[in-house]
Design a protein around this motif. Sequence first.
Motif, mmCIF file in Angstrom:
data_model
loop_
_atom_site.group_PDB
_atom_site.id
_atom_site.type_symbol
_atom_site.label_atom_id
_atom_site.label_comp_id
_atom_site.label_asym_id
_atom_site.label_seq_id
_atom_site.Cartn_x
_atom_site.Cartn_y
_atom_site.Cartn_z
ATOM 1 N N ILE A 35 0.877 -1.194 -0.027
ATOM 2 C CA ILE A 35 0.015 0.090 -0.065
ATOM 3 C C ILE A 35 0.828 1.007 0.030
ATOM 4 O O ILE A 35 1.807 1.464 0.964
ATOM 5 C CB ILE A 35 -0.970 0.006 1.098
ATOM 6 N N GLY A 36 0.756 2.111 -1.006
ATOM 7 C CA GLY A 36 1.214 3.254 -1.230
ATOM 8 C C GLY A 36 2.846 3.183 -1.673
ATOM 9 O O GLY A 36 3.756 4.309 -1.818
ATOM 10 N N HIS A 37 3.206 1.886 -2.076
ATOM 11 C CA HIS A 37 4.700 1.811 -2.779
ATOM 12 C C HIS A 37 4.320 1.207 -4.272
ATOM 13 O O HIS A 37 4.541 0.122 -4.499
ATOM 14 C CB HIS A 37 5.129 0.953 -1.875
ATOM 15 N N LEU A 88 -10.283 -12.409 1.467
ATOM 16 C CA LEU A 88 -10.585 -10.895 1.748
ATOM 17 C C LEU A 88 -9.231 -10.009 1.381
ATOM 18 O O LEU A 88 -9.001 -9.192 0.739
ATOM 19 C CB LEU A 88 -11.226 -10.276 2.947
ATOM 20 N N GLN A 89 -8.122 -10.776 2.266
ATOM 21 C CA GLN A 89 -6.891 -10.099 2.185
ATOM 22 C C GLN A 89 -6.232 -10.251 0.680
ATOM 23 O O GLN A 89 -5.645 -9.257 0.316
ATOM 24 C CB GLN A 89 -5.951 -11.185 3.076
ATOM 25 N N ALA A 90 -6.484 -11.440 0.015
ATOM 26 C CA ALA A 90 -6.121 -11.363 -1.539
ATOM 27 C C ALA A 90 -6.483 -10.281 -2.373
ATOM 28 O O ALA A 90 -6.061 -9.584 -3.144
ATOM 29 C CB ALA A 90 -6.210 -12.920 -1.966
ATOM 30 N N THR A 91 -8.125 -10.140 -1.915
ATOM 31 C CA THR A 91 -8.783 -8.948 -2.867
ATOM 32 C C THR A 91 -8.255 -7.808 -2.462
ATOM 33 O O THR A 91 -8.236 -6.900 -3.276
ATOM 34 C CB THR A 91 -10.141 -9.328 -2.404
ATOM 35 N N LEU A 92 -8.099 -7.454 -1.528
ATOM 36 C CA LEU A 92 -7.379 -6.115 -0.962
ATOM 37 C C LEU A 92 -6.115 -5.834 -1.587
ATOM 38 O O LEU A 92 -5.584 -4.879 -2.162
ATOM 39 C CB LEU A 92 -7.201 -5.997 0.525
ATOM 40 N N VAL A 93 -5.358 -6.856 -1.709
ATOM 41 C CA VAL A 93 -3.922 -6.672 -2.504
ATOM 42 C C VAL A 93 -4.051 -6.539 -3.801
ATOM 43 O O VAL A 93 -3.607 -5.773 -4.536
ATOM 44 C CB VAL A 93 -3.080 -8.111 -2.204
ATOM 45 N N GLY A 95 -6.810 -5.205 -5.119
ATOM 46 C CA GLY A 95 -7.487 -3.910 -5.455
ATOM 47 C C GLY A 95 -6.126 -2.799 -4.954
ATOM 48 O O GLY A 95 -5.958 -1.640 -5.859
ATOM 49 N N SER A 96 -5.316 -2.973 -4.265
ATOM 50 C CA SER A 96 -4.039 -2.166 -4.215
ATOM 51 C C SER A 96 -3.189 -2.251 -5.459
ATOM 52 O O SER A 96 -2.871 -0.971 -5.753
ATOM 53 C CB SER A 96 -3.371 -2.629 -2.832
ATOM 54 N N LEU A 97 -2.808 -3.335 -6.276
ATOM 55 C CA LEU A 97 -2.229 -3.371 -7.097
ATOM 56 C C LEU A 97 -2.780 -2.474 -8.261
ATOM 57 O O LEU A 97 -2.300 -1.799 -8.986
ATOM 58 C CB LEU A 97 -2.015 -4.976 -7.541
ATOM 59 N N ALA A 98 -4.284 -2.673 -8.297
ATOM 60 C CA ALA A 98 -5.103 -2.213 -9.569
ATOM 61 C C ALA A 98 -5.169 -0.664 -9.320
ATOM 62 O O ALA A 98 -4.660 0.230 -10.158
ATOM 63 C CB ALA A 98 -6.336 -2.493 -9.573
ATOM 64 N N GLN A 99 -5.101 -0.209 -7.972
ATOM 65 C CA GLN A 99 -5.183 1.242 -7.493
ATOM 66 C C GLN A 99 -3.759 1.977 -7.966
ATOM 67 O O GLN A 99 -3.728 3.220 -8.701
ATOM 68 C CB GLN A 99 -5.476 1.548 -6.217
ATOM 69 N N GLY A 100 -2.637 1.285 -7.655
ATOM 70 C CA GLY A 100 -1.346 2.004 -7.788
ATOM 71 C C GLY A 100 -0.687 1.743 -9.458
ATOM 72 O O GLY A 100 0.353 2.305 -9.672
ATOM 73 N N MET A 101 -1.301 0.830 -10.340
ATOM 74 C CA MET A 101 -0.704 0.618 -11.399
ATOM 75 C C MET A 101 -1.454 1.263 -12.450
ATOM 76 O O MET A 101 -1.261 1.230 -13.512
ATOM 77 C CB MET A 101 -0.354 -0.743 -11.647
#
Length: 101
Positions: A35-37, A88-93, A95-101
Motif C-alpha cells: 500500500i502506497g509503494h 478478503l486479504q487477497a482481494t485487498l492486495v 485492489g491495491s495493485l490495481a489502484q497503484g498501477m
Amino acid sequence: MMTRAAAPPILEQLQSAESVSAQITALRALKNELIGHDQRKEALVAEGIIPALSQVLTSRWPATNQNESALPQDRSTQKSPEDCEACLQATLVVGSLAQGM
C-alpha cells in the motif's frame, strides 16, 4: 548475462504457506508492504504475484462450474472464516495493485 533475482521473501512466504492461517499472515504482510509503494507493486507483479493471488482466490473459493456463482448457496457449501479472510486479504492486495498501477 543477468540472472533473475529470487522472488521477494514475502512472495515466497505466500507461495509456500502450508496452512490457511500462514497464507493470511503472508497476505496481510504483503498488503502492508504494497500500500502506497508503486515501485514495490511493479516489482512484485514482475515476480509473479498475480498468479499467486489467483491461486489463493481459486483454491479458497472455487466455483463449481462456469455457470454457477462462487458464492455459497447453503450451509453445506459455506466456507470457513479463515477461507473468507484469505480471500478478503487477497482481494485487498489485488485492489491495491490495481489502484497503484
